[in-house]
Enzyme design. Structure first.
Site, mmCIF file in Angstrom:
data_model
loop_
_atom_site.group_PDB
_atom_site.id
_atom_site.type_symbol
_atom_site.label_atom_id
_atom_site.label_comp_id
_atom_site.label_asym_id
_atom_site.label_seq_id
_atom_site.Cartn_x
_atom_site.Cartn_y
_atom_site.Cartn_z
ATOM 1 C CG HIS A 16 -25.885 12.969 12.132
ATOM 2 N ND1 HIS A 16 -26.257 13.604 13.296
ATOM 3 C CD2 HIS A 16 -26.902 12.125 11.825
ATOM 4 C CE1 HIS A 16 -27.452 13.155 13.673
ATOM 5 N NE2 HIS A 16 -27.864 12.261 12.795
ATOM 6 N NE ARG A 36 -28.381 9.876 9.591
ATOM 7 C CZ ARG A 36 -29.541 10.360 9.159
ATOM 8 N NH1 ARG A 36 -30.047 9.935 8.017
ATOM 9 N NH2 ARG A 36 -30.187 11.283 9.851
ATOM 10 C CG HIS A 51 -30.394 7.312 11.202
ATOM 11 N ND1 HIS A 51 -31.083 8.448 11.564
ATOM 12 C CD2 HIS A 51 -31.120 6.737 10.196
ATOM 13 C CE1 HIS A 51 -32.179 8.555 10.817
ATOM 14 N NE2 HIS A 51 -32.227 7.529 9.983
#
EC number: 3.1.3.9
Length: 357
Positions: free
Chosen positions: A176, A170, A119
């Site tokens: 992440h 994220r 992303h």
């Protein structure tokens, strides 16, 4: 090495826990940011808009998105990045203390390795193309004016605000670790900056598109088989995702590495087919292409059709069929927005040429 990574991962877990505890009211915002930052929106929204406004920018945007995501796949296979939502449950780092409680969301349970963040990498690359292209358009060959400098500051400020929100999103969603999103942003910018100096993509033949698509596919499959022959299980993350995700329905096959690979290659090959079709030459290179209402109509029609097209989900019961249909569906996206829709609109508006592909 493992001790250092554990410390790095612990910092990420603590960051996720801090964000989830102190910004609970921002949950919907972070989920929205993550959904918008999905690379699919670059193909279904940003590409048709930019292509019909500035064709070269649209082409570069798609190349950066595809090659960037392909490199992201290769990097993930090499780096074996963990993801917070499963690492915190698997690690023995917290054996002497209680592990921080990490919440999961419907968009948390991605199935590929975590480093670098796809992303963050995709958003950085795509938005870097848009910012630099916009500045290049407004600057031209003139000496920079005060207004241009203000525009320059505003666009780059907006760029970094977007990147910050994507990175925080994220991390908040436990998809992440912080170092993975930073690596993603830097990698995305590097890919986009590289394509600023590559001019051959704007007049590439269908043969070149075909050969590049075959090379990217062959390299990825060959690399996968090589690592598998060496005893490396590149699908190790799929098992972790299925085992550690709170709800089975949150684990989606379309986030697996091979699904991403085939969707990207389908998009690239579809662009090659579209740009080398007679429908494209007769509509986007004709007199109507210079008429702004025509280009605006192409944008609106593309966005509507692609939105409907995106709602069609290939059946995922059989993986091989899913991958083949994903490739075909992705190839149809640039075909529709670059050649089919402009050709149909040109025909309706009285374009004299009425040949088929």
């Amino acid at each position: 090495m493992e001790k250092g990574m554990n410390v790095l991962h612990d910092f990420g877990i603590q960051s996720t826990h801090y964000l989830q505890v102190n910004y609970q009211n921002s949950q919907d915002w972070f989920i929205l940011v993550s959904v918008i930052a999905d690379l699919r929106n670059a193909f279904y929204v940003l590409f048709p808009i930019w292509f019909h406004l500035r064709e070269a920018v649209g082409i570069k945007l798609l190349w950066v998105a595809v090659i960037g995501d392909w490199l992201n796949l290769v990097f993930k296979w090499i780096l074996f990045g963990q993801r917070p939502y499963w690492w915190v449950l698997d690690t023995d780092y917290y054996s002497n203390t209680s592990a921080p409680l990490i919440k999961q969301f419907p968009v948390t349970c991605e199935t590929g390795p975590g480093s670098p963040s796809g992303h963050a990498m995709g958003t950085a690359g795509v938005y870097y193309v848009m910012v630099t292209s916009t500045l290049s358009i407004f600057r031209g060959k003139k000496k920079p004016t005060y207004r241009f400098r203000c525009l320059n500051v505003m666009l780059w400020l907006g760029f970094w605000v977007v990147q910050l929100n994507v990175c925080l999103s994220r991390i908040y969603l436990a998809a992440h670790f912080p170092h993975q999103v930073v690596a993603g942003v830097l990698s995305g910018i590097a890919v986009a900056e590289t394509f600023r100096h590559i001019q051959s993509i704007y007049n590439a033949s269908l043969k070149k598109y075909f050969l590049i698509t075959c090379f990217l596919f062959s390299f990825a499959i060959g690399f996968y088989l090589l690592l598998k022959w060496l005893g490396v299980d590149l699908l190790w993350t799929l098992e972790k995702a299925k085992r550690r995700c709170e709800r089975p329905e949150w684990v989606h096959i379309d986030t697996t590495p091979f699904a991403s690979l085939l969707k990207n290659l389908g998009t690239l090959f579809g662009l090659g087919l579209a740009l080398n079709s007679s429908m494209y030459r007769e509509s986007c290179k004709g007199k109507l292409s210079k008429w702004f209402p025509f280009r605006l109509s192409c944008i609106v029609a593309s966005l509507v059709l692609l939105h409907l097209f995106d709602s069609l989900k290939p059946p995922s019961q059989i993986e091989l069929i899913f991958y083949v249909l994903s490739f075909c569906k992705s190839a149809a996206v640039p075909l529709a927005s670059v050649s089919l829709i402009p050709y149909c609109l040109a025909w309706v508006l009285g374009q004299p040429n009425k040949k088929t592909v």
